[in-house]
Motif scaffolding. Structure first.
Motif, mmCIF file in Angstrom:
data_model
loop_
_atom_site.group_PDB
_atom_site.id
_atom_site.type_symbol
_atom_site.label_atom_id
_atom_site.label_comp_id
_atom_site.label_asym_id
_atom_site.label_seq_id
_atom_site.Cartn_x
_atom_site.Cartn_y
_atom_site.Cartn_z
ATOM 1 N N GLU A 17 0.797 -1.173 -0.044
ATOM 2 C CA GLU A 17 0.143 0.071 0.107
ATOM 3 C C GLU A 17 1.063 1.406 -0.175
ATOM 4 N N ILE A 18 1.874 1.362 0.836
ATOM 5 C CA ILE A 18 2.661 2.457 0.784
ATOM 6 C C ILE A 18 3.340 2.634 -0.407
ATOM 7 N N ARG A 19 3.848 1.508 -1.176
ATOM 8 C CA ARG A 19 4.616 1.742 -2.181
ATOM 9 C C ARG A 19 3.608 2.083 -3.578
ATOM 10 N N ILE A 20 2.327 1.773 -3.290
ATOM 11 C CA ILE A 20 1.680 2.179 -4.233
ATOM 12 C C ILE A 20 1.344 3.483 -4.123
ATOM 13 N N GLU A 21 0.981 4.178 -2.935
ATOM 14 C CA GLU A 21 0.921 5.592 -2.634
ATOM 15 C C GLU A 21 1.991 6.418 -2.985
ATOM 16 N N ILE A 22 3.108 6.232 -2.643
ATOM 17 C CA ILE A 22 4.140 6.752 -3.163
ATOM 18 C C ILE A 22 4.625 6.955 -4.592
ATOM 19 N N ARG A 23 4.261 5.622 -5.169
ATOM 20 C CA ARG A 23 4.447 5.790 -6.701
ATOM 21 C C ARG A 23 3.130 6.712 -7.288
ATOM 22 N N THR A 24 2.191 6.804 -6.852
ATOM 23 C CA THR A 24 1.005 7.624 -7.179
ATOM 24 C C THR A 24 1.306 9.000 -7.080
ATOM 25 N N ILE A 25 1.871 9.272 -5.826
ATOM 26 C CA ILE A 25 2.242 10.640 -5.561
ATOM 27 C C ILE A 25 3.166 11.300 -6.443
ATOM 28 N N ARG A 26 4.326 10.417 -6.816
ATOM 29 C CA ARG A 26 5.372 10.610 -7.675
ATOM 30 C C ARG A 26 4.779 10.895 -8.972
ATOM 31 N N SER A 27 3.984 10.037 -9.367
ATOM 32 C CA SER A 27 3.459 10.203 -10.630
ATOM 33 C C SER A 27 2.548 11.572 -11.126
ATOM 34 N N ILE A 28 1.632 11.775 -10.001
ATOM 35 C CA ILE A 28 0.859 13.104 -10.150
ATOM 36 C C ILE A 28 1.659 14.362 -10.341
ATOM 37 N N LEU A 29 2.845 14.300 -9.043
ATOM 38 C CA LEU A 29 3.733 15.542 -9.078
ATOM 39 C C LEU A 29 4.481 15.750 -10.160
ATOM 40 N N LEU A 30 4.996 14.626 -10.900
ATOM 41 C CA LEU A 30 5.855 14.908 -11.945
ATOM 42 C C LEU A 30 4.976 15.072 -13.175
ATOM 43 N N ASP A 31 3.735 14.589 -13.311
ATOM 44 C CA ASP A 31 2.933 14.967 -14.495
ATOM 45 C C ASP A 31 2.437 16.587 -14.267
ATOM 46 N N ALA A 32 2.618 17.021 -13.055
ATOM 47 C CA ALA A 32 1.878 18.625 -12.978
ATOM 48 C C ALA A 32 3.194 19.513 -12.966
ATOM 49 N N MET A 33 4.474 19.048 -12.926
ATOM 50 C CA MET A 33 5.431 19.816 -12.874
ATOM 51 C C MET A 33 5.931 20.069 -14.484
#
Length: 103
Positions: free
Chosen positions: A87-103
């Motif tokens: 679960e933490i791996r999925i959350e961190i991966r999702t956070i990373r993806s969302i923030l990278l796409d936004a930047m």
């Protein structure tokens, strides 16, 4: 992308330093400390990053706050939030993806 022995992800193109610098602009940590209701997000000057942060779930914001402002390790966050390694791996991966796409 690699995985540590404990199952946590290691990203070769780690953006945590950049994100950390963008979040650590003067005043943001102070706002977080004095008012823990996500108001610190409004103080992020980078529009893309701010938009990405606003798109995150409450749990994802709590993970970022624990990692960045409270300086907890991913394993501490996992234990505090009672998440499995997956679960933490999925959350961190999702956070990373969302923030990278936004930047």
């Amino acid at each position: 992308m690699r995985t540590r022995a404990d199952g946590m992800l290691i990203f070769d193109d780690d953006m945590s330093d950049l994100i950390d610098k963008l979040l650590n602009i003067e005043g943001i940590k102070r706002v977080y400390i004095t008012d823990k209701h996500k108001t610190w997000i409004r103080h992020v000057r980078d529009e893309g990053l701010r938009g990405g942060l606003e798109a995150l779930s409450e749990r994802q914001i709590a993970i970022i706050e624990a990692l960045v402002f409270d300086r907890k390790s991913p394993l501490d966050v996992r234990a505090d939030m009672e998440l499995s390694v997956k679960e933490i791996r999925i959350e961190i991966r999702t956070i990373r993806s969302i923030l990278l796409d936004a930047m």
